[in-house]
Design a protein around this motif. Sequence first.
Motif, PDB file in Angstrom:
ATOM      1  N   UNK A  78      27.145  34.304  62.230  1.00  0.00           N
ATOM      2  CA  UNK A  78      27.156  33.234  61.213  1.00  0.00           C
ATOM      3  C   UNK A  78      26.722  33.750  59.838  1.00  0.00           C
ATOM      4  N   UNK A  79      25.853  34.764  59.850  1.00  0.00           N
ATOM      5  CA  UNK A  79      25.249  35.207  58.579  1.00  0.00           C
ATOM      6  C   UNK A  79      25.396  36.712  58.336  1.00  0.00           C
ATOM      7  N   UNK A  80      26.262  37.371  59.117  1.00  0.00           N
ATOM      8  CA  UNK A  80      26.373  38.835  59.032  1.00  0.00           C
ATOM      9  C   UNK A  80      26.742  39.307  57.633  1.00  0.00           C
ATOM     10  N   UNK A  81      27.482  38.472  56.899  1.00  0.00           N
ATOM     11  CA  UNK A  81      28.008  38.849  55.580  1.00  0.00           C
ATOM     12  C   UNK A  81      27.032  38.506  54.456  1.00  0.00           C
ATOM     13  N   UNK A  82      25.943  37.817  54.795  1.00  0.00           N
ATOM     14  CA  UNK A  82      25.025  37.327  53.751  1.00  0.00           C
ATOM     15  C   UNK A  82      24.020  38.415  53.400  1.00  0.00           C
ATOM     16  N   UNK A 305      22.306  45.726  34.110  1.00  0.00           N
ATOM     17  CA  UNK A 305      22.905  44.939  35.200  1.00  0.00           C
ATOM     18  C   UNK A 305      22.184  43.624  35.438  1.00  0.00           C
ATOM     19  N   UNK A 306      21.158  43.372  34.681  1.00  0.00           N
ATOM     20  CA  UNK A 306      20.398  42.136  34.867  1.00  0.00           C
ATOM     21  C   UNK A 306      18.972  42.446  35.269  1.00  0.00           C
ATOM     22  N   UNK A 307      18.206  41.400  35.464  1.00  0.00           N
ATOM     23  CA  UNK A 307      16.818  41.587  35.898  1.00  0.00           C
ATOM     24  C   UNK A 307      16.849  41.844  37.397  1.00  0.00           C
ATOM     25  N   UNK A 308      16.279  42.989  37.811  1.00  0.00           N
ATOM     26  CA  UNK A 308      16.385  43.353  39.225  1.00  0.00           C
ATOM     27  C   UNK A 308      15.019  43.319  39.906  1.00  0.00           C
ATOM     28  N   UNK A 309      15.007  42.880  41.134  1.00  0.00           N
ATOM     29  CA  UNK A 309      13.779  42.947  41.943  1.00  0.00           C
ATOM     30  C   UNK A 309      14.163  42.997  43.407  1.00  0.00           C
ATOM     31  N   UNK A 310      13.331  43.665  44.222  1.00  0.00           N
ATOM     32  CA  UNK A 310      13.514  43.607  45.679  1.00  0.00           C
ATOM     33  C   UNK A 310      12.132  43.623  46.332  1.00  0.00           C
ATOM     34  N   UNK A 315      17.646  47.397  49.370  1.00  0.00           N
ATOM     35  CA  UNK A 315      18.227  46.448  48.432  1.00  0.00           C
ATOM     36  C   UNK A 315      18.840  45.348  49.285  1.00  0.00           C
ATOM     37  N   UNK A 316      20.156  45.415  49.447  1.00  0.00           N
ATOM     38  CA  UNK A 316      20.823  44.409  50.290  1.00  0.00           C
ATOM     39  C   UNK A 316      20.411  44.571  51.746  1.00  0.00           C
ATOM     40  N   UNK A 317      20.220  43.450  52.413  1.00  0.00           N
ATOM     41  CA  UNK A 317      20.004  43.458  53.868  1.00  0.00           C
ATOM     42  C   UNK A 317      20.851  42.341  54.478  1.00  0.00           C
ATOM     43  N   UNK A 318      21.269  42.524  55.707  1.00  0.00           N
ATOM     44  CA  UNK A 318      22.128  41.515  56.333  1.00  0.00           C
ATOM     45  C   UNK A 318      21.324  40.280  56.747  1.00  0.00           C
ATOM     46  N   UNK A 319      21.785  39.124  56.274  1.00  0.00           N
ATOM     47  CA  UNK A 319      21.169  37.864  56.680  1.00  0.00           C
ATOM     48  C   UNK A 319      21.336  37.605  58.167  1.00  0.00           C
ATOM     49  N   UNK A 320      22.334  38.246  58.763  1.00  0.00           N
ATOM     50  CA  UNK A 320      22.551  38.071  60.199  1.00  0.00           C
ATOM     51  C   UNK A 320      21.352  38.515  61.009  1.00  0.00           C
ATOM     52  N   UNK A 321      20.714  39.599  60.565  1.00  0.00           N
ATOM     53  CA  UNK A 321      19.563  40.119  61.308  1.00  0.00           C
ATOM     54  C   UNK A 321      18.376  39.162  61.211  1.00  0.00           C
ATOM     55  N   UNK A 322      18.179  38.601  60.009  1.00  0.00           N
ATOM     56  CA  UNK A 322      17.056  37.667  59.850  1.00  0.00           C
ATOM     57  C   UNK A 322      17.300  36.400  60.666  1.00  0.00           C
ATOM     58  N   UNK A 323      18.545  35.934  60.642  1.00  0.00           N
ATOM     59  CA  UNK A 323      18.875  34.727  61.408  1.00  0.00           C
ATOM     60  C   UNK A 323      18.661  34.980  62.900  1.00  0.00           C
ATOM     61  N   UNK A 324      19.115  36.137  63.381  1.00  0.00           N
ATOM     62  CA  UNK A 324      18.992  36.437  64.814  1.00  0.00           C
ATOM     63  C   UNK A 324      17.523  36.613  65.201  1.00  0.00           C
ATOM     64  N   UNK A 325      16.728  37.182  64.312  1.00  0.00           N
ATOM     65  CA  UNK A 325      15.302  37.353  64.605  1.00  0.00           C
ATOM     66  C   UNK A 325      14.631  35.987  64.722  1.00  0.00           C
ATOM     67  N   UNK A 326      14.928  35.131  63.767  1.00  0.00           N
ATOM     68  CA  UNK A 326      14.382  33.763  63.786  1.00  0.00           C
ATOM     69  C   UNK A 326      14.791  33.081  65.098  1.00  0.00           C
ATOM     70  N   UNK A 327      16.081  33.238  65.443  1.00  0.00           N
ATOM     71  CA  UNK A 327      16.604  32.585  66.650  1.00  0.00           C
ATOM     72  C   UNK A 327      15.930  33.114  67.909  1.00  0.00           C
ATOM     73  N   UNK A 328      15.650  34.420  67.926  1.00  0.00           N
ATOM     74  CA  UNK A 328      14.991  34.998  69.101  1.00  0.00           C
ATOM     75  C   UNK A 328      13.614  34.361  69.299  1.00  0.00           C
ATOM     76  N   UNK A 329      12.876  34.225  68.204  1.00  0.00           N
ATOM     77  CA  UNK A 329      11.519  33.683  68.294  1.00  0.00           C
ATOM     78  C   UNK A 329      11.523  32.225  68.761  1.00  0.00           C
ATOM     79  N   UNK A 330      12.423  31.433  68.174  1.00  0.00           N
ATOM     80  CA  UNK A 330      12.367  30.010  68.515  1.00  0.00           C
ATOM     81  C   UNK A 330      13.075  29.714  69.841  1.00  0.00           C
ATOM     82  N   UNK A 331      14.011  30.560  70.225  1.00  0.00           N
ATOM     83  CA  UNK A 331      14.693  30.351  71.504  1.00  0.00           C
ATOM     84  C   UNK A 331      13.753  30.690  72.672  1.00  0.00           C
ATOM     85  N   UNK A 332      13.111  31.834  72.576  1.00  0.00           N
ATOM     86  CA  UNK A 332      12.224  32.228  73.679  1.00  0.00           C
ATOM     87  C   UNK A 332      10.951  31.387  73.689  1.00  0.00           C
ATOM     88  N   UNK A 333      10.393  31.175  72.509  1.00  0.00           N
ATOM     89  CA  UNK A 333       9.142  30.417  72.434  1.00  0.00           C
ATOM     90  C   UNK A 333       8.020  31.157  73.145  1.00  0.00           C
TER      91      UNK A 333
END
Length: 472
Positions: A78-82, A305-310, A315-333
């Motif tokens: 769902x979020x691999x491209x984010x 290139x603009x105001x930059x911060x990380x 720099x870029x990281x896949x939102x898919x990994x964060x979503x899956x990590x969140x899902x792992x925590x709340x799914x298993x409980x």
Amino acid sequence: MTDNHSEEPVTDPFKPYKGRFETYEAIPEKGRDKDSIINELSTMAKEENAKWKTGRVSGSFYHAGDEHRAFLNKIFSFFSHVNTIQFDLCPSMSKFESEIISMAANMLNGRSVKDHNPEDHVCGTVTSGGSESIAMAMKAYRDKARAENGITSPEVIMPKTAHPAFQKAGLYFGIKIVEVPVDLPDFRVDPEKVEAEINENTIAIVGSAGNYPYGLIDPLEDLSDIALKHNIGFHVDGCLGGFILPWIDKLGYNLPVFDFRLKGLTSMSADTHKYGFALKGTSVVLYRNTSFRRHQYFSFPDWPGGIYASPTAAGSRSGGLSAATWASLVYLGEEGYLRAARAMMTISDELKKGIEEIPELTLIGEPTFVISFRSEDIDVFHVNDFMKTKGWRFNILQLPPALHFCVTMPQTEVPDIAARMVADLKEGVEYAKTKAGTTAETTALYGLAGTLEGNQAVNEILCGAFDLMYSI
Ligand SMILES: Cc1ncc(COP(=O)(O)O)c(C=O)c1O
């Protein structure tokens, strides 16, 4: 040079697919059809998965079963491209990451920092893995000490058993890493020796919960007191144990305090991609308060290139990994993590007992989920040679020679795995006796380190292995 159409039999263990599947030196002129790609890659995955599904591989594969992994992969899609940094466009990223941090902080008794100082509040960031979490904490200590105390030649003190990620961070960030040897026979660092190394450049000390070689928890309460006394940082590396020790603790095992209940602890790393059972590529670094995290961030306002911060090294990281990590925590409980910890500890307890009963093998320290052992009677590297023939993959320890097996979920899926390992170890010990006086195969690489020349030789071999890995 690569020969795409070579008919020669494949013998290279690093490149077993050469000759079997097409090798690409350049992007193919015409794209391939999806099905053939899926077939090829699923064949590779299936064959590679079969190696650890036997339950005979130590550590390495931290996931809570095929069904769990399939669920996480779906969430990932769902979020691999984010890009997580684009949280203005995708506010889900802020939700996932802030909640992952909060859930990890609470699991590690983050609430107790308020008892020490009502103004403190545990905070942190999500990173790409344990090494990055450690590196970020070291950078935060370095920059905080420079800004607040004018320290320009920073030093960090750690037990010799702490992970090489600290050495890597030291090299990257110009921090001198002072190693304190661990004391035999209990293989734990003497806090007095750590304190003796403290000087005006010391910015932090380190302890592990547990350390990679032996899985042991350092004398963290003493280290915490030392950090408070000298007003320096104290990082607990919970990359390996951070997401399993809290549950082992809850199961009633007798563990020392290893988290934010320690008054002197200022930061802690814990890997969601190990016992958090998330997909590979996430970890959490936590701080006692925002005054530390502030020094982890990077910002560069002065750029065309603009105001930059990380917030982290990436720099870029896949939102898919964060979503899956969140899902792992709340799914298993809590319930799911406790169930998993109980299953893994049942195997660990059986292994401990079985190994204790082999007179030639000596357990190292008080193991929890990593079982390490050595021998004064036989060469454990001979035992490893034998175990390899039975499909077991132990982690090889050196200085002194020892082996460890890190219990993960795959072991819980194979009936009688502990009994089989103990039976094979007994045979391995007998094999080692027949080989006394000869050099074990395992010694070829592991016998080298520890001297200047030996270390140089190992460096060459390791760099050569990477070159080989990246060769076509
Ligand atoms: C105790 C400990 N710290 C740090 C790390 C580094 O973690 P990563 O491999 O995710 O960078 C590991 C990895 O095994 C570990 O066991």
